[in-house]
Design a protein around this motif. Structure first.
Motif, PDB file in Angstrom:
ATOM      1  N   LEU A  36      69.095  17.461  14.827  1.00 26.23           N
ATOM      2  CA  LEU A  36      70.150  16.443  14.868  1.00 26.23           C
ATOM      3  C   LEU A  36      69.654  15.185  15.584  1.00 26.23           C
ATOM      4  O   LEU A  36      69.934  14.068  15.157  1.00 26.23           O
ATOM      5  CB  LEU A  36      71.395  16.987  15.572  1.00 26.23           C
ATOM      6  CG  LEU A  36      72.163  18.086  14.859  1.00 26.23           C
ATOM      7  CD1 LEU A  36      73.271  18.622  15.760  1.00 26.23           C
ATOM      8  CD2 LEU A  36      72.739  17.581  13.551  1.00 26.23           C
ATOM      9  N   LEU A  37      68.909  15.378  16.665  1.00 28.89           N
ATOM     10  CA  LEU A  37      68.376  14.241  17.411  1.00 28.89           C
ATOM     11  C   LEU A  37      67.320  13.501  16.607  1.00 28.89           C
ATOM     12  O   LEU A  37      67.336  12.271  16.540  1.00 28.89           O
ATOM     13  CB  LEU A  37      67.799  14.720  18.750  1.00 28.89           C
ATOM     14  CG  LEU A  37      67.446  13.600  19.716  1.00 28.89           C
ATOM     15  CD1 LEU A  37      68.154  13.812  21.035  1.00 28.89           C
ATOM     16  CD2 LEU A  37      65.964  13.563  19.929  1.00 28.89           C
ATOM     17  N   GLU A  38      66.418  14.230  15.975  1.00 27.13           N
ATOM     18  CA  GLU A  38      65.377  13.602  15.155  1.00 27.13           C
ATOM     19  C   GLU A  38      65.971  12.864  13.958  1.00 27.13           C
ATOM     20  O   GLU A  38      65.448  11.845  13.521  1.00 27.13           O
ATOM     21  CB  GLU A  38      64.361  14.636  14.691  1.00 27.13           C
ATOM     22  CG  GLU A  38      63.494  15.159  15.816  1.00 27.13           C
ATOM     23  CD  GLU A  38      62.695  16.391  15.442  1.00 27.13           C
ATOM     24  OE1 GLU A  38      62.783  16.853  14.278  1.00 27.13           O
ATOM     25  OE2 GLU A  38      61.991  16.909  16.325  1.00 27.13           O
ATOM     26  N   GLY A  39      67.075  13.386  13.427  1.00 24.01           N
ATOM     27  CA  GLY A  39      67.770  12.733  12.317  1.00 24.01           C
ATOM     28  C   GLY A  39      68.677  11.606  12.777  1.00 24.01           C
ATOM     29  O   GLY A  39      69.389  11.015  11.977  1.00 24.01           O
ATOM     30  N   ARG A  40      68.684  11.353  14.065  1.00 22.61           N
ATOM     31  CA  ARG A  40      69.461  10.278  14.696  1.00 22.61           C
ATOM     32  C   ARG A  40      70.962  10.449  14.533  1.00 22.61           C
ATOM     33  O   ARG A  40      71.711   9.468  14.515  1.00 22.61           O
ATOM     34  CB  ARG A  40      69.003   8.920  14.193  1.00 22.61           C
ATOM     35  CG  ARG A  40      67.565   8.651  14.559  1.00 22.61           C
ATOM     36  CD  ARG A  40      67.146   7.289  14.170  1.00 22.61           C
ATOM     37  NE  ARG A  40      65.737   7.115  14.577  1.00 22.61           N
ATOM     38  CZ  ARG A  40      64.988   6.144  14.164  1.00 22.61           C
ATOM     39  NH1 ARG A  40      65.457   5.237  13.337  1.00 22.61           N
ATOM     40  NH2 ARG A  40      63.745   6.049  14.573  1.00 22.61           N
ATOM     41  N   LEU A  41      71.419  11.696  14.414  1.00 21.26           N
ATOM     42  CA  LEU A  41      72.857  11.965  14.390  1.00 21.26           C
ATOM     43  C   LEU A  41      73.407  12.051  15.806  1.00 21.26           C
ATOM     44  O   LEU A  41      74.587  11.784  16.039  1.00 21.26           O
ATOM     45  CB  LEU A  41      73.160  13.246  13.627  1.00 21.26           C
ATOM     46  CG  LEU A  41      72.823  13.180  12.139  1.00 21.26           C
ATOM     47  CD1 LEU A  41      72.957  14.549  11.509  1.00 21.26           C
ATOM     48  CD2 LEU A  41      73.724  12.194  11.451  1.00 21.26           C
ATOM     49  N   ILE A  42      72.535  12.468  16.746  1.00 20.33           N
ATOM     50  CA  ILE A  42      72.893  12.468  18.158  1.00 20.33           C
ATOM     51  C   ILE A  42      71.767  11.777  18.926  1.00 20.33           C
ATOM     52  O   ILE A  42      70.652  11.616  18.411  1.00 20.33           O
ATOM     53  CB  ILE A  42      73.115  13.896  18.724  1.00 20.33           C
ATOM     54  CG1 ILE A  42      71.830  14.724  18.688  1.00 20.33           C
ATOM     55  CG2 ILE A  42      74.256  14.598  18.006  1.00 20.33           C
ATOM     56  CD1 ILE A  42      71.926  16.063  19.415  1.00 20.33           C
TER      57      ILE A  42
END
Length: 61
Positions: A36-42
């Motif tokens: 999620l962090l790598e996908g910039r969702l968080i």
């Protein structure tokens, strides 16, 4: 001390991912959170930490 709004702890997301069945254990939930962090969702509130099962604060982007 700062006040942050609309944030959550990494450990709370891990616990929720496991309890909701999206992850089978803490390790898988941390991996999910990192995706999620790598996908910039968080993101971490100060954009300096990767996702961990800890009281660090994150927010949805």
């Amino acid at each position: 001390m700062r006040t942050y709004r609309g944030v959550f702890r990494g450990s709370c997301l891990v616990r929720w991912l496991v309890s909701s069945g999206l992850a089978t254990d803490d390790f898988e939930a941390v991996t999910y959170g990192r995706h999620l962090l790598e996908g910039r969702l968080i993101s971490h509130v100060n954009n300096i930490y990767h996702f961990t099962n800890s009281p660090l604060l994150y927010r949805f982007n």
